[in-house]
Design a protein around this motif. Structure first.
Motif, PDB file in Angstrom:
ATOM      1  N   ARG A 101       4.784  -6.930   4.498  1.00  0.00           N
ATOM      2  CA  ARG A 101       4.805  -6.486   3.102  1.00  0.00           C
ATOM      3  C   ARG A 101       5.023  -4.977   3.046  1.00  0.00           C
ATOM      4  N   GLN A 102       5.909  -4.542   2.169  1.00  0.00           N
ATOM      5  CA  GLN A 102       6.261  -3.131   2.092  1.00  0.00           C
ATOM      6  C   GLN A 102       5.294  -2.395   1.164  1.00  0.00           C
ATOM      7  N   CYS A 103       4.667  -1.367   1.694  1.00  0.00           N
ATOM      8  CA  CYS A 103       3.686  -0.590   0.935  1.00  0.00           C
ATOM      9  C   CYS A 103       4.102   0.879   0.907  1.00  0.00           C
ATOM     10  N   GLY A 104       4.377   1.397  -0.278  1.00  0.00           N
ATOM     11  CA  GLY A 104       4.691   2.813  -0.431  1.00  0.00           C
ATOM     12  C   GLY A 104       5.961   3.258   0.255  1.00  0.00           C
ATOM     13  N   VAL A 105       6.951   2.387   0.330  1.00  0.00           N
ATOM     14  CA  VAL A 105       8.186   2.741   1.043  1.00  0.00           C
ATOM     15  C   VAL A 105       9.187   3.473   0.149  1.00  0.00           C
TER      16      VAL A 105
END
Length: 221
Positions: free
Chosen positions: A131-135
């Motif tokens: 899961r992408q967080c703060g990208v």
């Protein structure tokens, strides 16, 4: 400065944008396209048109040009089109533009809910990354032409998400949300009421997140 546009489960083909620019906005170069910031396997452009994506870009480009758009295409094809998933909405998008939201706790909810997509996708052809967080950095203005009925999402889920829109506003990001297609009711039947209202057909059934006080709700109603 660019306009951020959220899309999920709906896609634009470049040929549609090119035809629109040539026919109705010939001052915009015909191969102009939004800059893709793919979230959790979101893919665009696509081989077939979705009415929402085409409409969003065809309306916005003549207004903002020579500025460009950033396309936040969210979730892999299986979650985005409802093949799998529990009906969650917007959390994976908010995760990607604010890493702290991935673990934020409020109203008894911490991080994504059980109704949200899970990555890596259990379907092997889906997005296999984490899961992408703060990208990505949120744009100063984000347009979201989608919504759910308040009645279809858990209350705590909506309250936690609404707090995030407040945070984005404090960070000088304005979020514009579609007000919906049917005023204070659902688009179709709900609670077996043909008018889309709840209960005995006289209880309002508004859209979320249009009902959050920290966004700007816009539409035709």
């Amino acid at each position: 400065m660019e306009l951020g546009i959220f899309e999920e489960g709906d896609f634009h083909p470049q040929v549609d944008l090119t035809e629109f620019f040539v026919t109705f906005a010939n001052y915009i170069p015909p191969l102009t396209h939004p800059n893709l910031e793919s979230i959790d396997g979101g893919v665009a452009p696509f081989s077939y048109a979705g009415g929402e994506s085409d409409l969003d870009f065809q309306i916005s480009y003549p207004l903002i040009w020579p500025q460009n758009s950033i396309l936040y295409q969210t979730d892999d094809i299986f979650y985005a089109t409802g093949v799998e998933g529990g009906g969650g909405f917007l959390n994976t998008f908010l995760d990607a533009i604010d890493g702290s939201y991935c673990t934020y706790s409020a109203y008894g909810e911490t991080g994504d809910s059980s109704i949200d997509p899970v990555y890596p996708d259990p379907i092997l052809l889906g997005y296999q990354g984490t899961r992408q967080c703060g990208v990505y950095k949120p744009t100063n203005v984000i347009s979201i032409s989608y919504g759910e009925q308040e009645d279809d999402l858990p209350t705590n889920y909506q309250q936690r998400q609404c707090n995030e829109f407040m945070k984005l506003g404090l960070q000088v990001t304005s979020v514009l949300i579609a007000s919906g297609d049917s005023g204070v009711a659902a688009r179709g039947t709900d609670d077996w009421n043909a008018d889309g209202c709840l209960g005995n057909g006289e209880i309002f059934n508004p859209d979320f997140p249009a009902s959050c006080p920290y966004v700007t709700s816009a539409g035709r109603e």
